[in-house]
Design a protein around this motif. Sequence first.
Motif, PDB file in Angstrom:
ATOM      1  N   TRP A 149     -20.185  19.190  16.335  1.00  0.00           N
ATOM      2  CA  TRP A 149     -19.769  19.924  17.524  1.00  0.00           C
ATOM      3  C   TRP A 149     -18.442  19.351  18.003  1.00  0.00           C
ATOM      4  CZ3 TRP A 149     -21.524  23.984  20.442  1.00  0.00           C
ATOM      5  CH2 TRP A 149     -22.776  24.504  20.107  1.00  0.00           C
ATOM      6  N   ARG A 150     -17.493  20.224  18.263  1.00  0.00           N
ATOM      7  CA  ARG A 150     -16.229  19.839  18.857  1.00  0.00           C
ATOM      8  C   ARG A 150     -16.123  20.526  20.217  1.00  0.00           C
ATOM      9  NH1 ARG A 150     -11.906  21.827  14.758  1.00  0.00           N
ATOM     10  NH2 ARG A 150     -13.258  23.614  14.947  1.00  0.00           N
ATOM     11  N   ILE A 151     -15.229  20.048  21.041  1.00  0.00           N
ATOM     12  CA  ILE A 151     -15.030  20.705  22.339  1.00  0.00           C
ATOM     13  C   ILE A 151     -14.636  22.157  22.115  1.00  0.00           C
ATOM     14  CG2 ILE A 151     -13.612  20.747  24.428  1.00  0.00           C
ATOM     15  CD1 ILE A 151     -13.763  17.744  24.520  1.00  0.00           C
ATOM     16  N   GLN A 152     -13.948  22.431  21.016  1.00  0.00           N
ATOM     17  CA  GLN A 152     -13.554  23.804  20.681  1.00  0.00           C
ATOM     18  C   GLN A 152     -14.770  24.730  20.591  1.00  0.00           C
ATOM     19  OE1 GLN A 152     -10.928  23.907  17.358  1.00  0.00           O
ATOM     20  NE2 GLN A 152     -10.996  26.119  17.151  1.00  0.00           N
ATOM     21  N   GLU A 153     -15.901  24.245  20.092  1.00  0.00           N
ATOM     22  CA  GLU A 153     -17.131  25.050  20.040  1.00  0.00           C
ATOM     23  C   GLU A 153     -17.923  24.945  21.344  1.00  0.00           C
ATOM     24  OE1 GLU A 153     -15.646  24.354  16.198  1.00  0.00           O
ATOM     25  OE2 GLU A 153     -16.715  22.734  17.193  1.00  0.00           O
ATOM     26  N   LEU A 154     -17.761  23.818  22.035  1.00  0.00           N
ATOM     27  CA  LEU A 154     -18.499  23.612  23.289  1.00  0.00           C
ATOM     28  C   LEU A 154     -18.073  24.603  24.369  1.00  0.00           C
ATOM     29  CD1 LEU A 154     -20.443  21.947  25.077  1.00  0.00           C
ATOM     30  CD2 LEU A 154     -18.471  20.493  25.630  1.00  0.00           C
ATOM     31  N   LEU A 155     -16.773  24.867  24.501  1.00  0.00           N
ATOM     32  CA  LEU A 155     -16.300  25.730  25.584  1.00  0.00           C
ATOM     33  C   LEU A 155     -16.907  27.132  25.532  1.00  0.00           C
ATOM     34  CD1 LEU A 155     -12.587  24.579  25.833  1.00  0.00           C
ATOM     35  CD2 LEU A 155     -14.486  23.983  27.353  1.00  0.00           C
ATOM     36  N   PRO A 156     -16.898  27.832  24.379  1.00  0.00           N
ATOM     37  CA  PRO A 156     -17.563  29.146  24.361  1.00  0.00           C
ATOM     38  C   PRO A 156     -19.066  29.032  24.593  1.00  0.00           C
ATOM     39  CG  PRO A 156     -16.251  28.824  22.360  1.00  0.00           C
ATOM     40  CD  PRO A 156     -16.178  27.562  23.159  1.00  0.00           C
ATOM     41  N   TRP A 157     -19.677  27.929  24.150  1.00  0.00           N
ATOM     42  CA  TRP A 157     -21.112  27.728  24.390  1.00  0.00           C
ATOM     43  C   TRP A 157     -21.370  27.641  25.898  1.00  0.00           C
ATOM     44  CZ3 TRP A 157     -24.515  24.694  26.882  1.00  0.00           C
ATOM     45  CH2 TRP A 157     -25.846  24.809  26.528  1.00  0.00           C
ATOM     46  N   ILE A 158     -20.522  26.887  26.599  1.00  0.00           N
ATOM     47  CA  ILE A 158     -20.651  26.781  28.060  1.00  0.00           C
ATOM     48  C   ILE A 158     -20.503  28.167  28.687  1.00  0.00           C
ATOM     49  CG2 ILE A 158     -19.525  25.936  30.159  1.00  0.00           C
ATOM     50  CD1 ILE A 158     -18.794  23.391  28.567  1.00  0.00           C
ATOM     51  N   ARG A 159     -19.467  28.903  28.274  1.00  0.00           N
ATOM     52  CA  ARG A 159     -19.217  30.246  28.822  1.00  0.00           C
ATOM     53  C   ARG A 159     -20.428  31.152  28.600  1.00  0.00           C
ATOM     54  NH1 ARG A 159     -15.235  32.671  25.328  1.00  0.00           N
ATOM     55  NH2 ARG A 159     -17.097  33.113  24.154  1.00  0.00           N
ATOM     56  N   ASP A 160     -21.012  31.107  27.426  1.00  0.00           N
ATOM     57  CA  ASP A 160     -22.088  32.029  27.083  1.00  0.00           C
ATOM     58  C   ASP A 160     -23.457  31.598  27.591  1.00  0.00           C
ATOM     59  OD1 ASP A 160     -20.109  33.441  25.764  1.00  0.00           O
ATOM     60  OD2 ASP A 160     -20.693  32.735  23.766  1.00  0.00           O
ATOM     61  N   ASN A 161     -23.635  30.310  27.900  1.00  0.00           N
ATOM     62  CA  ASN A 161     -24.974  29.819  28.227  1.00  0.00           C
ATOM     63  C   ASN A 161     -25.171  29.322  29.648  1.00  0.00           C
ATOM     64  OD1 ASN A 161     -26.659  29.803  25.566  1.00  0.00           O
ATOM     65  ND2 ASN A 161     -24.613  29.124  25.000  1.00  0.00           N
ATOM     66  N   ILE A 162     -24.142  28.773  30.290  1.00  0.00           N
ATOM     67  CA  ILE A 162     -24.385  28.254  31.642  1.00  0.00           C
ATOM     68  C   ILE A 162     -23.414  28.752  32.702  1.00  0.00           C
ATOM     69  CG2 ILE A 162     -25.650  26.210  30.866  1.00  0.00           C
ATOM     70  CD1 ILE A 162     -23.197  24.549  31.332  1.00  0.00           C
TER      71      ILE A 162
END
Length: 99
Positions: A34-47
């Motif tokens: 996991w990189r921050i690059q994948e974390l940001l869309p995950w944050i947008r889509d999940n929380i």
Amino acid sequence: MSIPITLEFSGGAELLFDRQKRHDIDLPKQENPWRIQELLPWIRDNILKERPELFMQGNTVRPGILVLVNDTDWELMGELEYNLQPNDRIIFISTLHGG
């Protein structure tokens, strides 16, 4: 194995996350780190609860949002390319204030 990390939002950024400043999350296992690059869309889509345009611009955070990785400016850690480690603490601080 999932990766436990802590996300914190302050300086007004928490308003986009239902006024919740701290989120302890477990990122699902994936083939690549996991990189921050994948974390940001995950944050947008999940929380993220509202107004994603105030949090993200393109594939990164909006200008005016300071990002810290374990209390260190993410610019020193590789920004979007930083590989997340178990128990990392990622802090998003909005420096933008309405007037």
